[in-house]
Write an enzyme that holds these catalytic residues in place. Sequence first.
Site, PDB file in Angstrom:
ATOM      1  N   ARG A   5       0.847  -1.379  -0.064  1.00 40.27           N
ATOM      2  CA  ARG A   5       0.070   0.139   0.098  1.00 40.27           C
ATOM      3  C   ARG A   5       0.797   1.371   0.143  1.00 40.27           C
ATOM      4  O   ARG A   5       0.208   2.356  -0.009  1.00 40.27           O
ATOM      5  CB  ARG A   5      -0.990  -0.229   1.337  1.00 40.27           C
ATOM      6  CG  ARG A   5      -1.972  -1.012   1.366  1.00 40.27           C
ATOM      7  CD  ARG A   5      -2.702  -1.232   0.098  1.00 40.27           C
ATOM      8  NE  ARG A   5      -3.992  -2.168   0.168  1.00 40.27           N
ATOM      9  CZ  ARG A   5      -4.565  -2.905  -0.734  1.00 40.27           C
ATOM     10  NH1 ARG A   5      -4.123  -2.800  -1.941  1.00 40.27           N
ATOM     11  NH2 ARG A   5      -5.475  -3.803  -0.471  1.00 40.27           N
ATOM     12  N   ASN A  51      -0.246  -1.793  -7.871  1.00 37.00           N
ATOM     13  CA  ASN A  51      -1.535  -0.681  -7.467  1.00 37.00           C
ATOM     14  C   ASN A  51      -1.579   0.044  -6.251  1.00 37.00           C
ATOM     15  O   ASN A  51      -2.409   0.193  -5.445  1.00 37.00           O
ATOM     16  CB  ASN A  51      -2.729  -1.568  -7.502  1.00 37.00           C
ATOM     17  CG  ASN A  51      -2.880  -2.662  -6.432  1.00 37.00           C
ATOM     18  OD1 ASN A  51      -1.892  -3.017  -5.808  1.00 37.00           O
ATOM     19  ND2 ASN A  51      -3.947  -3.141  -6.259  1.00 37.00           N
ATOM     20  N   HIS A  56      -3.279 -15.766  -8.253  1.00 39.56           N
ATOM     21  CA  HIS A  56      -4.617 -16.385  -7.541  1.00 39.56           C
ATOM     22  C   HIS A  56      -5.526 -17.009  -8.391  1.00 39.56           C
ATOM     23  O   HIS A  56      -6.584 -16.860  -8.511  1.00 39.56           O
ATOM     24  CB  HIS A  56      -5.139 -15.114  -6.732  1.00 39.56           C
ATOM     25  CG  HIS A  56      -5.305 -13.847  -7.550  1.00 39.56           C
ATOM     26  ND1 HIS A  56      -6.002 -13.727  -8.858  1.00 39.56           N
ATOM     27  CD2 HIS A  56      -5.345 -12.548  -7.221  1.00 39.56           C
ATOM     28  CE1 HIS A  56      -6.007 -12.524  -9.275  1.00 39.56           C
ATOM     29  NE2 HIS A  56      -5.446 -11.971  -8.287  1.00 39.56           N
ATOM     30  N   ASN A  70     -11.118 -10.787  -4.434  1.00 41.40           N
ATOM     31  CA  ASN A  70     -11.082 -10.804  -6.086  1.00 41.40           C
ATOM     32  C   ASN A  70      -9.664 -11.643  -6.482  1.00 41.40           C
ATOM     33  O   ASN A  70      -8.587 -11.213  -6.174  1.00 41.40           O
ATOM     34  CB  ASN A  70     -11.110  -9.376  -6.587  1.00 41.40           C
ATOM     35  CG  ASN A  70     -11.134  -9.432  -8.286  1.00 41.40           C
ATOM     36  OD1 ASN A  70     -11.036 -10.771  -8.686  1.00 41.40           O
ATOM     37  ND2 ASN A  70     -11.346  -8.319  -8.855  1.00 41.40           N
ATOM     38  N   ASP A 129      -1.371 -12.855  -1.621  1.00 42.20           N
ATOM     39  CA  ASP A 129      -2.416 -11.659  -1.985  1.00 42.20           C
ATOM     40  C   ASP A 129      -2.921 -10.868  -0.908  1.00 42.20           C
ATOM     41  O   ASP A 129      -3.994 -10.381  -0.516  1.00 42.20           O
ATOM     42  CB  ASP A 129      -3.734 -12.370  -2.815  1.00 42.20           C
ATOM     43  CG  ASP A 129      -4.396 -11.241  -3.624  1.00 42.20           C
ATOM     44  OD1 ASP A 129      -3.758  -9.971  -3.606  1.00 42.20           O
ATOM     45  OD2 ASP A 129      -5.439 -11.417  -4.105  1.00 42.20           O
TER      46      ASP A 129
END
Length: 429
Positions: A60, A90, A230, A276, A303
């Site tokens: 993050r 991301n 994943h 997800n 993940d």
Amino acid sequence: MTALVLRGVRPYGGDPVDLEVRDGLIAALGSDVDTTGAEVRDAAGLVALPGFVDLHTHLREPGREDTETIGTGSAAAALGGFTAVFAMANTDPVADNAVIVEHVWRRGREVGLVDVHPVGAVTVGLGGEKLAELGTMARSQARVRMFSDDGKCVHDPLLMRRALEYSTALDVVIAQHAEEPRLTVGAQAHEGEVAARLGLAGWPAVAEESIVARDCLLARHTGARLHVCHVSTAGTAEILRWAKAQGIEVSAEVTPHHLLLDDERLSTYDPVNKVNPPLRTAADTKVLREALAEGVLDCVATDHAPHAPQDKDCEWSAARPGMLGLQTALAVVVRTMVEPGLLDWRGVARVLSERPAEIAGLPDQGRPLEVGEPATLTLVDPEASWTVRGAELASIAANTPYEGMELPGRVVTTLLRGRVTAHDGEVIR
């Protein structure tokens, strides 16, 4: 660096030996090691494994330091037995250029608890329209070895082909978040009986499987290395088995939560279970375990996805997908793979350390427990059990789906090149 002797440790769960660490290396293994000037620790009954490598972590930073930082994420990783993690792109701003990936790399070195390897974005801003500066990131100080738009799929086949072509020249891996976006518009849960009963829009398995099939064919066409993030469906495992039989250079990961949890967990509408790709059926979970044991799925990746309370403590449709995973990964692998006899401890080393290190091209991680090799180790108490409490984990966030669950297997000590980074639930800085 202080020398260390671990008394009675069991490499790969085998017979007990004394393990001597000097100058960051394994100096001796046996019953008569040199303890001169060394700190001696009782490790009787503990299983020694190569330090774990996570190909899929969300730290993050930069941008969402309210949910995790490279410091807190590294602490969670060390406590979970990890010695290297790959930080996904991301962030905010997106890690799509050398400046951002070098920032992440430097911060990881400053913290020093695990080796932090930044993952570069495949497309600019994760927008899926223009390739990012793959070559510049690969040649930067960060030496980016993996690229992914994780969180979003590189859905344009021409763009994915170009990325794979560039990757062969750069000797890097393209990791795909397999999700055909036109099949998942508004999707909230696995498309099946549970979603229908709960009134949640379905996320069909074919949305994943169609992209995996396409990308395997593109990898064969380009001669590139593809990594599938994943994996969550039995159909994807079937496609990967076929692709590997054809000699296509494809590897794949499965998350701990897709090994243990299924879509029946959604019955409470608790958004801690929203992820997800979504939790699939119990039948999918069974196939994924078998595929991991067989080697069709190469490794386990967490993940790890921390979220702020306001992003999880809300109605299901508004909640962000994602779960914590670093500190619970080993225990979930023990529950789902070791206890049923699908993997022994050498198998655990394969899926949590050796194969991910090979996939990412890390020469000093996932090494054998032999004299002269780096003392990058994880010591596990196979007889211990512990109860998961999100508030007690090292992450800033607390969104664990295992809250209150008793899990087997506890990481006791983590060493990175001979230096203890975590011991008995405490981070050693």
